[in-house]
Design a protein around this motif. Structure first.
Motif, short mmCIF file in Angstrom:
data_model
loop_
_atom_site.label_atom_id
_atom_site.label_comp_id
_atom_site.label_asym_id
_atom_site.label_seq_id
_atom_site.Cartn_x
_atom_site.Cartn_y
_atom_site.Cartn_z
N ASN A 72 -13.63 -53.83 15.05
CA ASN A 72 -12.56 -53.58 14.08
C ASN A 72 -13.13 -53.20 12.71
O ASN A 72 -12.63 -52.28 12.05
CB ASN A 72 -11.69 -54.82 13.95
CG ASN A 72 -10.52 -54.61 13.00
OD1 ASN A 72 -9.62 -53.83 13.26
ND2 ASN A 72 -10.55 -55.30 11.87
N GLN A 110 -7.27 -41.15 19.23
CA GLN A 110 -8.34 -41.72 20.06
C GLN A 110 -9.56 -40.80 20.07
O GLN A 110 -10.69 -41.25 19.86
CB GLN A 110 -7.82 -41.94 21.48
CG GLN A 110 -8.83 -42.61 22.40
CD GLN A 110 -8.27 -42.79 23.80
OE1 GLN A 110 -7.52 -41.95 24.30
NE2 GLN A 110 -8.63 -43.89 24.45
N LYS A 121 -3.11 -60.85 11.65
CA LYS A 121 -3.96 -59.67 11.58
C LYS A 121 -5.07 -59.81 10.55
O LYS A 121 -5.96 -58.95 10.49
CB LYS A 121 -3.11 -58.43 11.30
CG LYS A 121 -2.13 -58.12 12.41
CD LYS A 121 -1.37 -56.82 12.16
CE LYS A 121 -0.43 -56.52 13.32
NZ LYS A 121 0.32 -55.27 13.12
N ALA A 167 -5.15 -51.69 19.25
CA ALA A 167 -4.20 -51.47 18.16
C ALA A 167 -3.16 -52.59 18.09
O ALA A 167 -2.67 -52.93 17.01
CB ALA A 167 -3.50 -50.13 18.34
N SER A 168 -2.83 -53.17 19.24
CA SER A 168 -1.85 -54.27 19.29
C SER A 168 -2.51 -55.62 19.04
O SER A 168 -1.83 -56.65 19.14
CB SER A 168 -1.16 -54.28 20.66
OG SER A 168 -0.54 -53.05 20.92
N ARG A 169 -3.80 -55.61 18.78
CA ARG A 169 -4.59 -56.82 18.52
C ARG A 169 -4.55 -57.80 19.70
O ARG A 169 -4.56 -59.03 19.51
CB ARG A 169 -4.12 -57.51 17.23
CG ARG A 169 -4.46 -56.73 15.97
CD ARG A 169 -4.15 -57.53 14.73
NE ARG A 169 -5.11 -58.62 14.51
CZ ARG A 169 -6.24 -58.51 13.83
NH1 ARG A 169 -6.61 -57.33 13.34
NH2 ARG A 169 -7.02 -59.56 13.65
N GLU A 215 -4.86 -48.92 23.15
CA GLU A 215 -3.54 -49.52 22.88
C GLU A 215 -3.65 -51.03 22.68
O GLU A 215 -3.02 -51.59 21.79
CB GLU A 215 -2.59 -49.21 24.04
CG GLU A 215 -2.18 -47.74 24.10
CD GLU A 215 -1.11 -47.49 25.16
OE1 GLU A 215 -0.56 -48.47 25.68
OE2 GLU A 215 -0.86 -46.31 25.45
#
Length: 436
Positions: A208, A157, A431, A186-188, A183
């Protein structure tokens, strides 16, 4: 049960020293074999090695000095092997600070991992330096202002934030997302982020895209492992609609018997010297035979592969045919493990570029008509399909299965498609989705 003496006749496979050496040499790359020959020459005075020009200077397998009159792009390549610590220490010396601060910064530099992250808690480093944590934070901030951007971070981070703050055009939304919702990002869980920050999904998509341009391991580009070049051991050349295969003999030094030492030892009356001479002569003969056998095996394997992959080499759009180690082994009448050794770390110069022989093997998938396609072909189709898909509605693995079934008449399981997608480094459809 009882004890007794019994006579029994059995057959078993016994590996002779000569066979063991032949197998050992076959698995070597050309440079490894050249190194092995040099080592044997140090142990055996009767081994005469005619070293090729420039071979001693090769780090792995670079162009031989025998071709000094020819130029290669490699001749003009500049390899910067400066390490991360050396690069950072240069920047420390340019600072206008006290000697004590420089020493402390140097200690901090040596506390970094190769990827650029701090290797230990900052408090432990401050204890070693006998300074307060606040002073250590200032030192770390100084280090984090160095190039490359992101160096000196304590976690991913912080590394990303340091790089975002150094962008030519500041990206405030990206900094907010990474600092507050790392978090979730990252977990979309992008919908949650868009609601919390009152931004659109297209904005999160843009974040992104920006993050993808950053380096999660800023120090990795300075790791000073030497760049390794390879020279192909065989050449596959098109000739009148066919393919010619030949071995490159200039990669391995020529090996022979040193007749001068042989005569001297043979003239000795000492029985021990004579026995020593015979033993060393036999070792040289074994080595010469093993090298020749290795050459013939690699050539046979290369010729067999060229026959099976003829369309792939002669046509720019040709696909690899399904091919296994066992097929080649059966064709040239050797064991499958021999083909494996003969293709591992062996490279071929082909019309498609320099390719490792091992990569020319591909598993087979059959269609309803009994025709087969290689897994490599299916991967190529997958890349083509995914590259042309609607990014707002990316294709699922099931839809890719249906496309291949319909267009190519090849039945592939969804699990196989997921496996090939992972091998290609392509994320799942959820993704790959874009919101713009």
């Amino acid at each position: 049960m009882q004890f007794g003496l019994y006579q029994q006749q059995t057959t078993s496979l016994v590996m002779t020293q000569e066979l063991r050496q032949a197998i050992h040499l076959l698995q070597f790359s050309a440079q490894e074999l050249a190194t092995y020959i040099q080592e044997q020459a140090l142990e055996n005075p009767l081994l005469d090695v005619k070293e090729l020009p420039g071979l001693a200077e090769q780090t792995y397998s670079t162009y031989s000095k025998a071709f000094e009159d020819q130029t290669s792009p490699i001749d003009y390549a500049h390899i910067d092997r400066i390490s991360l610590s050396e690069y950072l220490l240069q920047q420390v010396q340019e600072l206008n600070i006290t000697k004590k601060q420089k020493k402390e910064l140097v200690y901090l530099v040596y506390s970094l991992r190769e990827d650029g992250y701090v290797s230990r808690p900052l408090q432990d480093i401050c204890n070693d330096l006998q300074i307060a944590l606040a002073e250590g934070e200032k030192l770390l901030q100084t280090l984090q202002s160095f190039d490359p951007a992101g160096v000196g971070a304590r976690n991913l981070q912080e590394c990303l934030l340091l790089q975002l703050q150094r962008l030519d055009t500041p990206h405030i939304i990206a900094e907010q997302v990474i600092s507050l919702y790392m978090e979730e990002f990252a977990s979309r869980k992008w919908k949650d982020i868009s609601k919390k920050l009152s931004i659109t999904l297209a904005d999160v998509q843009e974040v992104n895209d920006v993050i993808q341009t950053l380096d999660p391991r800023p120090g990795s580009q300075y790791i000073s492992d030497p760049v390794q070049f390879v020279r192909p051991e065989i050449r596959i050349v098109p000739y009148e609609g066919d393919l010619l295969v030949h071995i490159e003999d200039d990669l391995i030094p020529s090996v022979g018997l040193n007749h001068h030492y042989e005569e001297l030892l043979r003239k000795e009356q000492d029985h021990e010297a004579t026995h020593y001479a015979k033993e060393k002569i036999q070792q040289v003969q074994w080595l010469m035979k093993s090298i020749q056998q290795r050459k013939q095996t690699i050539l046979k394997v290369g010729e067999a592969i060229a026959r099976h992959q003829k369309d792939y080499f002669l046509n720019k759009k040709g696909n690899l045919n399904p091919l296994t180690l066992k097929e080649i082994a059966d064709e040239i009448e050797v064991h499958e493990s021999t083909v494996s050794r003969a293709t591992t770390s062996k490279f071929a110069d082909t019309p498609r570029g320099i390719i490792e022989l091992k990569s020319l093997f591909s598993s087979s998938i059959q269609n309803g008509m009994g025709e087969s396609a290689s897994s490599r072909s299916i991967k190529d189709w997958m890349k083509e399909i995914i590259a042309s898909e609607n990014k707002q509605k990316p294709l699922s693995d099931t839809k890719i299965v249906s496309w291949i079934q319909e267009k190519k008449d090849i039945t592939v399981s969804r699990r196989a498609i997921a496996k090939y997608r992972d091998e290609l480094g392509i994320p799942a459809s959820s993704k790959r989705k874009r919101f713009e």
